[in-house]
Design a protein around this motif. Sequence first.
Motif, short mmCIF file in Angstrom:
data_model
loop_
_atom_site.label_atom_id
_atom_site.label_comp_id
_atom_site.label_asym_id
_atom_site.label_seq_id
_atom_site.Cartn_x
_atom_site.Cartn_y
_atom_site.Cartn_z
N LYS A 1 40.77 44.64 30.17
CA LYS A 1 41.38 43.31 30.20
C LYS A 1 42.69 43.31 30.99
CE LYS A 1 39.40 41.22 26.04
NZ LYS A 1 39.70 40.61 24.71
N ALA A 2 43.47 44.38 30.86
CA ALA A 2 44.72 44.48 31.60
C ALA A 2 44.45 44.57 33.10
CB ALA A 2 45.53 45.69 31.13
N LEU A 3 43.42 45.31 33.47
CA LEU A 3 43.06 45.44 34.89
C LEU A 3 42.52 44.12 35.43
CD1 LEU A 3 41.41 48.98 34.89
CD2 LEU A 3 43.71 48.37 35.66
N GLU A 4 41.73 43.42 34.64
CA GLU A 4 41.21 42.12 35.08
C GLU A 4 42.36 41.14 35.32
OE1 GLU A 4 36.84 42.20 32.85
OE2 GLU A 4 38.57 41.27 31.87
N ALA A 5 43.35 41.14 34.44
CA ALA A 5 44.51 40.27 34.62
C ALA A 5 45.29 40.65 35.87
CB ALA A 5 45.41 40.33 33.39
N THR B 1 35.20 48.10 40.66
CA THR B 1 34.08 47.37 40.06
C THR B 1 34.53 46.11 39.33
OG1 THR B 1 34.15 48.60 37.96
CG2 THR B 1 32.82 49.52 39.76
N VAL B 2 35.82 45.88 39.19
CA VAL B 2 36.31 44.68 38.53
C VAL B 2 36.09 43.48 39.46
CG1 VAL B 2 38.36 43.52 37.60
CG2 VAL B 2 38.01 45.96 37.17
N PRO B 3 35.51 42.40 38.97
CA PRO B 3 35.26 41.24 39.84
C PRO B 3 36.51 40.79 40.59
CG PRO B 3 34.17 40.94 37.73
CD PRO B 3 35.00 42.18 37.60
N GLY B 4 36.37 40.63 41.90
CA GLY B 4 37.47 40.20 42.74
C GLY B 4 38.33 41.32 43.29
#
Length: 384
Positions: free
Chosen positions: A181-185, A217-220
């Motif tokens: 979640k931290a990486l996605e943010a 691999t994280v979207p975006g």
Amino acid sequence: MKELNAVITACPPSGIRRFFDIASEMDDVISLGVGEPDFVTPWHVREAGIYALENGYTTYTSNAGLPRLRELICADLAARYGADYSPDGECLITTGVSEGLDLTLRVLLNPGDEVIVPEPCYVAYEPCVAFAGGVPVRVPTRWEDDFAIDAEVVAAAITPRTKAIVLGSPANPTGAVQPRKALEALVRLAEQHDLYIVSDEIYDRLTYTGTHTCLGTVPGARERTVLLGGFSKAHAMTGWRVGWICAPRPVAELCVRVHQYTMLCAPHVSQLAAVEALSGPDDAVQSMVADYDRRRRVFVKGLREIGLDTPEPQGAFYAFPSIRRSGLDSETFAEQLLRTEHVAVVPGSVFGPSGEGHVRCSYATALPLLEEALVRIDRFLGSL
């Protein structure tokens, strides 16, 4: 004589090496300082290197590295994480991850560009940013939050000059593994401000609790992320000097361009050994990771039992205990511990301001030595 390069002149020597050099001149020292596996490179990998030497594989390779090795790296990332990189144009073999970091920053940065560096962090991040003409901008993380990166704190540090974010996960010195979640943010923030992310994932195989997230691999993330990895840690191949970059084609191609003028290629023999590391049996790596995990659990439990609050290291092979109860700053603590009890640790302050009040202890050493180190540290604490 005319002045030498001002940026390099202003860069202090590595705080890690300073204590290692002191320890090397002393007897009966238990070194928990340098982050290097105490295992020997697995035999089947060494044998491949010997075979390469015996058969005369001592020439240059292509600048980007052996095609077979690039294919294996991309296939490995795809199999373990679902990452999608082409071995032809998006993957480069480097002389260790250190060169990969240097190449990446030189390609990404123009003079004066700012790079956000969450800390505590590996000691090379800030100097390499400065050597590439950039300006490192520190943002703190907190041990109370397991050193997770807070996107809001990062956002507050962004200016019109911000170009990139550099992070490592699993992390040196904290052993922290960034939550997905931290990486996605962080990726959403990078998209919003059109930033690059440099993700140092050299410790990806050394993850003990939870799951390592490959940032590519994280979207975006893929089109703005440079992945750095290598063989030094999980495969115990520090001296072979083989790393890799996986990045979008425009970035990777420019990395090759700098690489061909500065390093030409990683050592041929080492690349062939790395081919065997990825294509041969994985038992030795799994065994080493399991041994690190045993040491981690014993050592962290021991640190807590002698009264040092210690965050749970989720990856790498470092514990980062708080030494605030001692009343000493981290550098004084490390120096006195080395002088009186012959245990070498690294002051947390060398990894950034957020590291003050901690010391880094590498548990990449034999379990009996870790247990003896705990006895000596406890005795030192009792003497204060």
